[in-house]
Write a protein that holds these residues in place. Sequence first.
Motif, short mmCIF file in Angstrom:
data_model
loop_
_atom_site.label_atom_id
_atom_site.label_comp_id
_atom_site.label_asym_id
_atom_site.label_seq_id
_atom_site.Cartn_x
_atom_site.Cartn_y
_atom_site.Cartn_z
N ALA A 51 0.83 -1.20 0.00
CA ALA A 51 0.00 0.00 0.00
C ALA A 51 0.87 1.25 0.00
O ALA A 51 1.99 1.25 0.53
N GLY A 52 0.32 2.32 -0.55
CA GLY A 52 1.06 3.58 -0.66
C GLY A 52 1.65 4.07 0.65
O GLY A 52 2.84 4.41 0.71
N LYS A 102 4.63 1.99 1.59
CA LYS A 102 5.79 2.31 0.76
C LYS A 102 6.52 3.54 1.30
O LYS A 102 7.75 3.55 1.41
N GLU A 106 7.34 -2.85 -6.84
CA GLU A 106 6.38 -2.18 -5.98
C GLU A 106 6.85 -0.78 -5.61
O GLU A 106 6.06 0.17 -5.60
N TRP A 110 7.39 5.18 -6.99
CA TRP A 110 6.30 4.48 -6.32
C TRP A 110 5.59 3.48 -7.22
O TRP A 110 4.83 2.64 -6.73
#
Length: 257
Positions: free
Chosen positions: A56-57, A60, A99, A114
């Motif tokens: 998930a953002g 990250k 990823e 990203w």
Amino acid sequence: MDSDVRRYLDELVGRARAVLGDDLVGAYAAGSVGLGAYQPGRSDVDVALVVVRPVAGPVKRTLVDRLRHEALPCPARGLELVVYRRDVAGSGTPEPGFEVELNTGATMPFRATWDPADRPAADGRFWYALDRSILRQSGLALLGPPAADVFADPGPEDLRRLLVEALRWWLALPTPPGDAPAPGAEDAVLGACRALVRCRDGVWLGKVDAGRRLAADDPDGGLIRRSIAARRGGPPPAGPEARAFQQRVLERIAATH
């Protein structure tokens, strides 16, 4: 392995586990560390992390914050870290497929990417599949199963195409005109040697080891030996002769079937 690098990798893996939890199923030293060719003061530290599912953002960003040089100083020129899902790592895809990617270090420009779609085409999209091929052969497992059980090679035609793309990328870089020594030209020559050895002999070697293998009987042996010497402080070759060598290697690889 350099003791400072070993301690750094241990701390990096610990921090990655703290962020990714049970989703982290493997961590691998790649590049010069994996190939046994790490040169203090010159080499990067390359690391691949392998996860079960998409990251998930916010996770990250937390991972990048915990691993960037300002939070965890890298003892090498810099850290090049890539996170892959396990299904991508084992697929043999020629696509980047990562990823998140992090480049960070005292003498390395910071970059966090990203999503593969954010990777500028001009920076090259061939690196990742080639790196995964090196990992399959020589990745050093810091956590998880052996690298050969996790990473896959691209198919032969994809591999040849990726090597050609890499050489074209190197050839597109600007070089100083004239016959004066060109800093960095030695890496261009030895990188071409590594590509040719992989194509010809089916094995990944460190740049210097690949140069030594070719220099024994290659017509450009003198240029290759000077490039090896430049890695130890000698003068690098001139840009035009390095480019001419790269072009010859490109043509040899492109002609391979």
